[in-house]
Design an enzyme around this catalytic site. Structure first.
Site, PDB file in Angstrom:
ATOM      1  CD  GLU A   1       1.552  -1.047   8.152  1.00  0.00           C
ATOM      2  OE1 GLU A   1       0.336  -1.253   8.242  1.00  0.00           O
ATOM      3  OE2 GLU A   1       2.387  -1.949   7.952  1.00  0.00           O
TER       4      GLU A   1
ATOM      5  NE  ARG B   1      -0.078  -2.425   4.794  1.00  0.00           N
ATOM      6  CZ  ARG B   1      -0.523  -3.354   3.944  1.00  0.00           C
ATOM      7  NH1 ARG B   1      -0.808  -3.045   2.697  1.00  0.00           N
ATOM      8  NH2 ARG B   1      -0.704  -4.598   4.333  1.00  0.00           N
TER       9      ARG B   1
ATOM     10  CB  SER C   1       1.546  -3.983  11.199  1.00  0.00           C
ATOM     11  OG  SER C   1       0.943  -5.257  11.119  1.00  0.00           O
TER      12      SER C   1
END
Length: 292
Positions: free
Chosen positions: A287, A165, A217
């Site tokens: 995230e 990520r 998420s």
């Protein structure tokens, strides 16, 4: 400067951003701009660079906007073309990856079928190194074309410092704009690809709170464990700050059940982080990106 931008380019002043972020936060920005091509984009950057706060927005699917962003937001909605030649997919940064995934899968091309449920643009997905089902956007990426102040050049995949990520665009190349990208794809069975997408779509409907606005998420998964599992085992499902709530369906989702504000979401994030730190001595990594 504001008047100059309004005269020359497609612009909305004090723009409502409800439709530009997937949390559906009712926020505004000083100026929302829609460059029609690279020449306009370069001109805008020349005018605003080092004088105003600004950023490029994709689909707003991984960001938490403030109540008011006192700066300029640039939306690449006209950067929306893609082509395929000799098993190479060339796509503009503003193309939605879920639609592109369906399009090329329907044509019998394998390479982005894993991304059919990701509601982000190509540019945003590269910036965040988006992924799911064990795949990441960097896997079959060849190169990215960028605008760096007044220069346009290509960067090869191996030079983009991808990790979980993360990419070089979050650190060393913060003000570099992704214009387009090339991907290696290959011919495959259209039926098998579409069946896989259908199966995964049904699974997402069963396991994710898609009926509510969210940004997917909230936290990255710590090594060897699911962030959602840690949050669930800490009995945080259903915990609510005003209209922001930790989903009962998936604990790593914060959902907007009505008129949540960014401060509500951020307060929930901080509660989750503190709880997981206390219970497991694990520092969860966000995230999503908080825009200030």
């Amino acid at each position: 400067m504001i008047e100059e931008l309004k005269e020359k380019f497609e612009t909305i002043e004090d723009a409502e951003l409800l439709e530009y972020n997937t949390y559906k936060l009712d926020t505004k920005c000083r100026l929302l701009m829609f460059p029609k091509n690279i020449i306009e984009l370069k001109s805008i950057i020349d005018i605003v660079n080092n004088k105003n706060k600004w950023f490029i927005i994709g689909n707003g699917s991984n960001i938490i906007l403030p109540d008011y962003y006192d700066g300029i937001i640039i939306k690449l909605k006209y950067f929306s073309e893609y082509s395929i030649f000799d098993n190479v997919l060339t796509t503009d940064a503003g193309v939605m990856i879920n639609k592109l995934s369906m399009d090329i899968s329907s044509k019998g091309y394998k390479g982005l079928e894993w991304a059919s449920g990701i509601p982000g643009t190509i540019g945003g997905c590269i910036y965040n190194n988006a992924g799911c089902y064990g795949s990441e956007i960097c896997d079959n990426l060849i190169s990215v074309t960028v605008l760096d102040k007044d220069k346009i050049y290509d960067i090869n995949r191996e030079d983009l410092e991808f990790s979980y990520r993360d990419s070089i665009f979050k650190s060393k190349l913060k003000n570099v704009i992704i214009l387009s990208a090339k991907f290696k794809i290959e011919k495959s069975s259209k039926e098998e690809l579409l069946d896989l997408i259908k199966t995964r779509t049904l699974k997402r409907v069963e396991t994710q709170p898609l009926e509510y606005p969210s940004c997917g998420s909230v936290f990255r998964n710590p090594e060897g464990v699911s962030a959602g599992k840690l949050i669930d085992e800490s009995n945080l499902k259903g915990y609510k700050i005003n209209d922001a709530m930790i989903s009962y369906k998936h604990a790593n989702f914060i959902i907007n059940t009505g008129k949540a504000k960014s401060k509500d979401i951020i307060e929930l994030i901080n509660i989750i982080k503190a709880t997981i730190k206390k219970n497991y001595n694990i520092d969860l990594v966000l995230e999503q990106e908080i825009i200030k």
